[in-house]
Design an enzyme around this catalytic site. Structure first.
Site, PDB file in Angstrom:
ATOM      1  CD  GLU A 109      31.790  31.760   6.958  1.00 18.16           C
ATOM      2  OE1 GLU A 109      31.120  32.895   7.132  1.00 18.16           O
ATOM      3  OE2 GLU A 109      30.939  30.645   6.973  1.00 18.16           O
TER       4      GLU A 109
ATOM      5  CD  GLU B 143      30.075  28.127  10.930  1.00 16.87           C
ATOM      6  OE1 GLU B 143      28.857  29.029  10.419  1.00 16.87           O
ATOM      7  OE2 GLU B 143      31.261  28.755  11.222  1.00 16.87           O
TER       8      GLU B 143
END
Length: 310
Positions: A130, A236
């Site tokens: 991220e 995720e």
């Protein structure tokens, strides 16, 4: 379990063989104390022996470095060897250029120390997590696409000529980060894309548990469509059992079970690689927002928050 028409594109990401099923695991507990080999091994064994489900034999790491050290190898590595747990390796890249240098040092040390007992367990390598998302936020620390591509190249050079050469190298980010055209060059530099999708956090959209199915597959299929034919792994996702309401998203065990049965069971059935967030979030204390399948306590003594059967 239901299959959405939105999942049509997703089918191409599957394969005839069983997909990877695993959990994300951090390097430290909620109280910031480092996880040791015995802790990782205990966690991995619990994942392999979940009630009413099976096949959860992999784990995703965020870093190669043991918490609290500069570049020592994370003790999850010998724990994985001990428990025969396959690994999606992670190298943390945000912060400073020293971060990737330390990560590569630990990666090389793991190869030299544990050899093929380690490298045979590796299913992939994620360079960063991220970072593009955080780079787009004024109050976050991330890295831009050019820097990330350089780091990906450094990792490929580091594993060249080692037993890890040829392992698929990817990057994990939010789907809107991959959708950003300025980041498209990253896709050219990797072998697979890691999709992080949390309908719970999509507070600008309809995000009740009833909308979660559509939100998840919408994001996944958008990522798949721009992946240039490369695999998309779900790295995720999850739904919290406790925490504040986000727009229409209510955190409780009932909704977490609905999300597990609809999303986790669906992904497994479609042979899409999945790393769920997470097995246990609250260990030494209670997380403010708890995505764990298990509450605080001894993992082999406490029961999951809900029935994990599909």
């Amino acid at each position: 379990m239901r299959f959405s028409t939105l999942a049509g594109l997703a089918a191409v990401a599957g394969s005839a063989s069983a997909a990877i099923q695993g959990f994300n695991t951090g390097a430290f507990f909620l109280d910031q104390s480092a996880k040791k080999q015995v802790d990782f091994a205990y966690e991995f064994r619990r994942a392999q022996n979940l009630p009413n489900t099976s096949g959860w034999t992999s784990t995703r790491l965020y870093t190669m470095i043991q918490w609290g050290t500069a570049s020592d190898v994370i003790e999850a590595i010998p724990a994985a060897i001990e428990t025969k747990t396959s690994l999606l390796l992670g190298l943390w890249t945000s912060g400073s250029s020293q971060a990737i240098t330390n990560e590569i040092t630990a990666l090389k040390a793991a190869i030299n120390t544990y050899g093929t007992a380690f490298t045979d367990l590796v299913v992939g390598i994620s360079v960063g997590s991220e970072d593009l998302y955080r780079d787009s936020k004024p109050d976050e620390i991330g890295i831009g696409p050019a820097t990330l591509i350089d780091y990906i190249s450094q990792v490929r050079n580091a594993i060249a000529g080692t037993p890890l050469e040829g392992k698929p190298v990817g990057h994990v980010d939010t789907y809107d980060s991959f959708l950003n055209g300025t980041n498209s060059a990253v896709i050219d530099a990797i072998d697979w894309l890691g999709f992080d999708g949390y309908p719970y956090w999509e507070s600008n959209n309809a995000n009740s548990i009833g909308d979660a199915h559509e939100r998840f597959w919408e994001g996944y299929n958008k990522t798949l469509a721009l992946s240039k034919g490369k695999p998309v792994w779900v790295t995720e996702t999850g739904w919290p059992v406790s925490g504040p309401t986000q727009n229409q998203a209510v955190a409780n065990a009932e909704n977490a079970q609905i999300y597990w049965q609809d999303i986790a069971c669906n992904l497994v059935a479609q042979n899409i690689n999945i790393f769920w967030y997470t097995l246990q979030e609250s260990q030494m204390g209670q997380a403010a927002i708890d995505f764990g399948l298990f509450p605080a306590g001894d993992l082999f003594q406490v029961e999951p928050y809900f029935n994990l059967a599909c």
